[in-house]
Motif scaffolding. Structure first.
Motif, PDB file in Angstrom:
ATOM      1  N   GLY A  40       0.847  -1.186   0.000  1.00  0.00           N
ATOM      2  CA  GLY A  40       0.000   0.000   0.000  1.00  0.00           C
ATOM      3  C   GLY A  40       0.884   1.238   0.000  1.00  0.00           C
ATOM      4  N   ILE A  41       0.299   2.408  -0.175  1.00  0.00           N
ATOM      5  CA  ILE A  41       1.100   3.618  -0.357  1.00  0.00           C
ATOM      6  C   ILE A  41       1.941   3.935   0.881  1.00  0.00           C
ATOM      7  CG2 ILE A  41      -0.743   5.223   0.353  1.00  0.00           C
ATOM      8  CD1 ILE A  41       0.318   7.077  -1.964  1.00  0.00           C
ATOM      9  N   GLU A  42       1.405   3.684   2.080  1.00  0.00           N
ATOM     10  CA  GLU A  42       2.188   3.925   3.306  1.00  0.00           C
ATOM     11  C   GLU A  42       3.384   2.976   3.384  1.00  0.00           C
ATOM     12  OE1 GLU A  42      -1.994   5.292   4.117  1.00  0.00           O
ATOM     13  OE2 GLU A  42      -1.122   3.416   3.379  1.00  0.00           O
ATOM     14  N   THR A  47       9.120   1.535   2.830  1.00  0.00           N
ATOM     15  CA  THR A  47      10.127   0.731   2.120  1.00  0.00           C
ATOM     16  C   THR A  47      11.281   1.610   1.672  1.00  0.00           C
ATOM     17  OG1 THR A  47       8.486  -0.882   1.362  1.00  0.00           O
ATOM     18  CG2 THR A  47      10.542  -0.750   0.110  1.00  0.00           C
ATOM     19  N   HIS A  48      10.964   2.803   1.190  1.00  0.00           N
ATOM     20  CA  HIS A  48      12.008   3.741   0.751  1.00  0.00           C
ATOM     21  C   HIS A  48      12.964   4.067   1.897  1.00  0.00           C
ATOM     22  CE1 HIS A  48      13.795   7.129  -1.459  1.00  0.00           C
ATOM     23  NE2 HIS A  48      13.715   7.789  -0.317  1.00  0.00           N
ATOM     24  N   TYR A  49      12.403   4.270   3.089  1.00  0.00           N
ATOM     25  CA  TYR A  49      13.234   4.620   4.240  1.00  0.00           C
ATOM     26  C   TYR A  49      13.998   3.417   4.790  1.00  0.00           C
ATOM     27  CZ  TYR A  49      11.158   9.284   4.684  1.00  0.00           C
ATOM     28  OH  TYR A  49      10.772  10.579   4.473  1.00  0.00           O
ATOM     29  N   ILE A  50      13.433   2.231   4.647  1.00  0.00           N
ATOM     30  CA  ILE A  50      13.999   1.044   5.284  1.00  0.00           C
ATOM     31  C   ILE A  50      14.948   0.274   4.369  1.00  0.00           C
ATOM     32  CG2 ILE A  50      13.316  -1.275   6.115  1.00  0.00           C
ATOM     33  CD1 ILE A  50      10.929   0.125   7.461  1.00  0.00           C
ATOM     34  N   ALA A  51      14.828   0.472   3.063  1.00  0.00           N
ATOM     35  CA  ALA A  51      15.606  -0.325   2.099  1.00  0.00           C
ATOM     36  C   ALA A  51      17.107  -0.284   2.359  1.00  0.00           C
ATOM     37  CB  ALA A  51      15.303   0.136   0.677  1.00  0.00           C
ATOM     38  N   SER A  52      17.589   0.811   2.907  1.00  0.00           N
ATOM     39  CA  SER A  52      19.032   0.962   3.147  1.00  0.00           C
ATOM     40  C   SER A  52      19.479   0.345   4.469  1.00  0.00           C
ATOM     41  CB  SER A  52      19.418   2.444   3.128  1.00  0.00           C
ATOM     42  OG  SER A  52      18.721   3.157   4.144  1.00  0.00           O
ATOM     43  N   HIS A  53      18.548  -0.132   5.278  1.00  0.00           N
ATOM     44  CA  HIS A  53      18.881  -0.716   6.584  1.00  0.00           C
ATOM     45  C   HIS A  53      18.958  -2.238   6.457  1.00  0.00           C
ATOM     46  CE1 HIS A  53      18.476   2.974   9.001  1.00  0.00           C
ATOM     47  NE2 HIS A  53      17.490   3.288   8.173  1.00  0.00           N
ATOM     48  N   ASP A  54      20.164  -2.767   6.388  1.00  0.00           N
ATOM     49  CA  ASP A  54      20.312  -4.211   6.187  1.00  0.00           C
ATOM     50  C   ASP A  54      20.066  -5.019   7.453  1.00  0.00           C
ATOM     51  OD1 ASP A  54      22.591  -3.593   7.594  1.00  0.00           O
ATOM     52  OD2 ASP A  54      23.977  -4.048   5.950  1.00  0.00           O
ATOM     53  N   GLN A  75       7.009  -6.208  -7.961  1.00  0.00           N
ATOM     54  CA  GLN A  75       8.160  -6.275  -8.866  1.00  0.00           C
ATOM     55  C   GLN A  75       8.767  -4.899  -9.101  1.00  0.00           C
ATOM     56  OE1 GLN A  75       9.690  -9.141 -10.199  1.00  0.00           O
ATOM     57  NE2 GLN A  75      11.218  -7.528 -10.541  1.00  0.00           N
ATOM     58  N   ASP A  76       7.931  -3.884  -9.261  1.00  0.00           N
ATOM     59  CA  ASP A  76       8.443  -2.518  -9.472  1.00  0.00           C
ATOM     60  C   ASP A  76       9.288  -2.069  -8.282  1.00  0.00           C
ATOM     61  OD1 ASP A  76       7.109  -2.431 -11.874  1.00  0.00           O
ATOM     62  OD2 ASP A  76       5.436  -1.212 -11.128  1.00  0.00           O
ATOM     63  N   THR A  77       8.898  -2.483  -7.091  1.00  0.00           N
ATOM     64  CA  THR A  77       9.640  -2.107  -5.879  1.00  0.00           C
ATOM     65  C   THR A  77      11.018  -2.771  -5.860  1.00  0.00           C
ATOM     66  OG1 THR A  77       7.557  -1.877  -4.667  1.00  0.00           O
ATOM     67  CG2 THR A  77       9.565  -2.108  -3.360  1.00  0.00           C
TER      68      THR A  77
END
Length: 238
Positions: A40-42, A47-54, A75-77
């Protein structure tokens, strides 16, 4: 669970920008940390903020009844964040077979009990597996989404799952979410722009009509408070 620490963390991140608050909490809480996304949009913004946190494990629940558009944004994500891994949890095959045998393939339309049982086997049980061993569960819940979410805090003790639930977007308005998603060029489920503000399983979700509540498109044939059991507000801080 140390309530004093939760109170401290809630106060500490109150005025922090979202990315700083997420980093602060991840540093402060030890152990396994997970983030659940339904695309969902939230969740896309988070995801944008968390993607860099391994040190955060991202997962989704594939109920087997999703919209094709949901798989597309999945898939786009992955394409936008190539280093991101998203674990998928599916229902138990025998649970589905038994449900179809006893209730029919679309039995959830027949009664609230049958609908809740479908949610239980397709979502709640897989969620339990996904949360196994986790100390922190990050979600995209916002206070304005429904009345029973208005009393939530950034960090709360989830008695049901025996972990801390972290809601970084708690005080975001929908307009703020939409703005940041546009600024960062984050993939969004195309159904969102067709009035599907809360997107679940395809048979149980419709577009909102003008003036309807955020959750009105979910299980629209039912009356009253409508939750699937994933986010039961069980905190006792209040």
């Amino acid at each position: 669970m140390d309530r004093h620490k939760l109170n401290y963390l809630n106060k500490a991140i109150e005025e922090m920008p979202t990315d700083d608050a997420i980093s602060f909490v991840l540093d402060a809480i030890k152990g396994k940390k997970v983030f659940s996304t339904s695309f969902g949009i939230e969740d896309q913004l988070l995801t944008h903020y968390i993607a860099s946190h391994d040190d955060v494990t991202t997962f989704t629940l594939d109920t087997g009844r999703q919209f094709n558009e949901t798989y597309k944004v999945f898939q786009d994500t992955l394409d936008k964040y190539p280093s991101l891994l998203i674990d998928t949890y599916s229902p138990d095959e025998n649970d589905i077979k038994n449900y179809v045998k006893n209730c029919g393939i679309n039995g959830f339309y027949d009664s609230i009990e049958k609908r809740k049982e479908c949610c239980r086997i397709r979502k709640v049980k897989p969620l339990k597996r996904a949360l196994t061993g986790a100390k922190l569960w990050i979600t995209g819940l916002r206070a304005e989404q429904s009345m029973n979410r208005e009393t939530m805090q950034f960090l709360e003790w989830d008695e049901t799952n025996q972990l801390i639930k972290f809601n970084p977007l708690l005080h975001y308005t929908l307009k703020q979410v939409e703005h940041e998603v546009g600024v960062f060029n984050i993939p969004v489920n195309p159904l969102y722009y067709k009035g599907y503000l809360s997107i679940g399983c395809a048979p149980c979700t419709r577009a909102l009509l003008k003036g309807e509540d955020f959750r009105a498109g979910r299980w629209w044939w039912e009356n009253g408070k409508k939750e699937c059991g994933l986010h039961i507000h069980s905190d006792n801080n209040h």
